[in-house]
Design an enzyme around this catalytic site. Sequence first.
Site, PDB file in Angstrom:
ATOM      1  N   ALA A 110       0.661  -1.291   0.066  1.00  0.00           N
ATOM      2  CA  ALA A 110       0.043   0.141   0.128  1.00  0.00           C
ATOM      3  C   ALA A 110       0.846   1.337   0.032  1.00  0.00           C
ATOM      4  O   ALA A 110       0.165   2.281  -0.365  1.00  0.00           O
ATOM      5  CB  ALA A 110      -1.057  -0.090   1.206  1.00  0.00           C
ATOM      6  N   ALA A 111       2.007   1.305   0.389  1.00  0.00           N
ATOM      7  CA  ALA A 111       2.632   2.394   0.338  1.00  0.00           C
ATOM      8  C   ALA A 111       2.951   3.275  -0.743  1.00  0.00           C
ATOM      9  O   ALA A 111       3.009   2.417  -1.603  1.00  0.00           O
ATOM     10  CB  ALA A 111       4.185   2.199   1.178  1.00  0.00           C
ATOM     11  N   PRO A 112       2.931   4.429  -0.857  1.00  0.00           N
ATOM     12  CA  PRO A 112       2.784   5.273   0.336  1.00  0.00           C
ATOM     13  C   PRO A 112       1.424   5.767   0.644  1.00  0.00           C
ATOM     14  O   PRO A 112       1.336   6.450   1.547  1.00  0.00           O
ATOM     15  CB  PRO A 112       3.767   6.738  -0.506  1.00  0.00           C
ATOM     16  CG  PRO A 112       3.370   6.594  -1.953  1.00  0.00           C
ATOM     17  CD  PRO A 112       3.360   5.144  -2.358  1.00  0.00           C
ATOM     18  N   LYS A 115      -3.139   4.687  -3.228  1.00  0.00           N
ATOM     19  CA  LYS A 115      -4.488   3.901  -3.769  1.00  0.00           C
ATOM     20  C   LYS A 115      -5.122   3.624  -2.677  1.00  0.00           C
ATOM     21  O   LYS A 115      -6.344   3.559  -2.641  1.00  0.00           O
ATOM     22  CB  LYS A 115      -3.770   2.665  -4.504  1.00  0.00           C
ATOM     23  CG  LYS A 115      -3.113   2.859  -5.610  1.00  0.00           C
ATOM     24  CD  LYS A 115      -2.427   1.838  -6.341  1.00  0.00           C
ATOM     25  CE  LYS A 115      -1.673   1.958  -7.677  1.00  0.00           C
ATOM     26  NZ  LYS A 115      -0.535   2.871  -7.392  1.00  0.00           N
ATOM     27  N   GLU A 133       1.928  -2.875   4.262  1.00  0.00           N
ATOM     28  CA  GLU A 133       3.212  -2.514   3.532  1.00  0.00           C
ATOM     29  C   GLU A 133       4.094  -3.269   4.457  1.00  0.00           C
ATOM     30  O   GLU A 133       4.333  -3.043   5.831  1.00  0.00           O
ATOM     31  CB  GLU A 133       3.428  -0.950   3.547  1.00  0.00           C
ATOM     32  CG  GLU A 133       4.784  -0.700   3.279  1.00  0.00           C
ATOM     33  CD  GLU A 133       5.004  -1.060   1.811  1.00  0.00           C
ATOM     34  OE1 GLU A 133       6.178  -1.702   1.648  1.00  0.00           O
ATOM     35  OE2 GLU A 133       4.429  -0.883   0.949  1.00  0.00           O
ATOM     36  N   ARG A 138       8.453   2.623   4.979  1.00  0.00           N
ATOM     37  CA  ARG A 138       7.358   3.033   4.023  1.00  0.00           C
ATOM     38  C   ARG A 138       5.933   2.965   4.787  1.00  0.00           C
ATOM     39  O   ARG A 138       4.956   3.567   4.469  1.00  0.00           O
ATOM     40  CB  ARG A 138       7.351   2.141   2.692  1.00  0.00           C
ATOM     41  CG  ARG A 138       8.485   2.334   1.889  1.00  0.00           C
ATOM     42  CD  ARG A 138       8.695   1.538   0.911  1.00  0.00           C
ATOM     43  NE  ARG A 138       7.612   1.103  -0.156  1.00  0.00           N
ATOM     44  CZ  ARG A 138       7.050   2.324  -0.925  1.00  0.00           C
ATOM     45  NH1 ARG A 138       8.023   3.161  -1.164  1.00  0.00           N
ATOM     46  NH2 ARG A 138       6.020   1.875  -1.939  1.00  0.00           N
ATOM     47  N   CYS A 231       4.022  -0.566 -12.396  1.00  0.00           N
ATOM     48  CA  CYS A 231       4.325   0.596 -13.089  1.00  0.00           C
ATOM     49  C   CYS A 231       5.699   0.303 -13.924  1.00  0.00           C
ATOM     50  O   CYS A 231       6.689   0.985 -13.985  1.00  0.00           O
ATOM     51  CB  CYS A 231       4.687   1.767 -12.101  1.00  0.00           C
ATOM     52  SG  CYS A 231       5.914   1.531 -10.759  1.00  0.00           S
TER      53      CYS A 231
END
Length: 489
Positions: A110-112, A115, A133, A138, A231
């Site tokens: 989940a970090a940062p 989302k 996370e 983080r 990404c």
Amino acid sequence: MLPQEFTMRMENWLGQEEMAAFLKSYERKRAQALRVNTQKISLGEFLRIAPFSLRPVPWAGAGFYYGEEERPGRHPYHEAGLYYMQEPSAMAVAALAEARPGERVLDLCAAPGGKTTQLGVAMEGKGLLVANEIHPARAKILAQNVERMGISHGLVLNEDPEALAERFPEFFDRIVVDAPCSGEGMFRKEEQALLQWSVGEINLCAQRQVKILDQAARMLRPGGRLLYSTCTFAPEENEGSVTSFLNRHPEFRVEQVSAYEGFAPGQPQWVCGAKEVEHTFRLWPHRLEGEGHYVAILEKYGGFKGPSGEQNLLRRRKDCSLTARQGTLGGQVKRGDSRRTSSRGKAAGRQAEQEAYRVYQAFARENLRQTPQGEPVLFGEQLYLMPCALELSGLRVLRAGLHMGTVSKGRFTPAHALALHLKAQDALRCCLLEADSSEVEAYLRGEALPWEGEKGWCLVLVDGYSLGWGKAGGGLLKNHYPKGLRRQT
């Protein structure tokens, strides 16, 4: 300078003509965007008061591009949690997840927090949101962003996915896995991704994604939706990881949804992947205003359909009771603490919680018009409100819901998180500051402010939106803005 092996790989897949457009995108400055927190402010009101030039992000209803010269991160509205600064392509993931109020939702990597907070706003504060996370530093940043955005129904954990899967089998309605990846799509944004790139790193990431996705599959209810994203452009980590997952998990299938303008289909032929990954999405920087991203929507079928809803969320309270009573948050409730507590110990824990909540209620009667709802739980001197009773013993917990404050020697000190969750109408006393005033800058530096009203805790507001606490007395408003967040002079 892009790595030569990277450009060779990309040209092999894209062809010379599209490769030229792809390379040209690196000559443009990257798009910058923010996402409005509609739990705190309506879109119409934000657009009325926002001191920035804004253009809509097509795939995110509350997302807006802002100008290159603007600095929304320095504005008091940012500290008030009215918006979250987020890469525009990254907004597509939570938008496609379509989280709903009353559901159980997990953001596994989940970090940062972009989302996570987008999911939380979509859930309208109803249901259960778990943000996890694995990296401790983080995870702390994640917790801070959840707090700033005023999310009350979110838990923040710092756990290995396997430990969560053991605890929460077939528990969640929706799971987002924004997987650790080689980061090719972030080359314009993060130089470190460019420096660390290699084919070997791509293969290591693909192996890591296998393990994470397998644990996510264990935690998803039949009929639930799993959002997988990266990404990167590497097909080994995108269509390849999804194909491998589908081969291991025949109970899953790619869910077909309409693409937004500019979204391109997945490319199974690049890795001999399953044909159905054509229905996944690629976000290319030369086709839209955003960085590179990949998203797959996977449905687990087999009986259960639709959201669990709040009634289902709470119906098995006896089976979801919290037993982790001792210790403080932020890492001290650790794996291995799940020993059975004696009935006497449990009773003492419940009594301590009830007493702490009574102390809070006395504070609320003196300072608030209305108070948040939830399950009170005490970690050391820290009081939290959980969205539902939940078993957390043995897990590393940074936030067990909404942090209400500290209870010590019969006195209650409210938490910054509580201030950011409250609205002006919730508090009996408010200190009204304007965004362009010297007073709001002084408050953010931690300075005391003049005060002529009655004594007591005051909710400090910027243009009507909560910013933090102050305590009035003796003609001054003592500053309770957290020291770690204060601006330097």
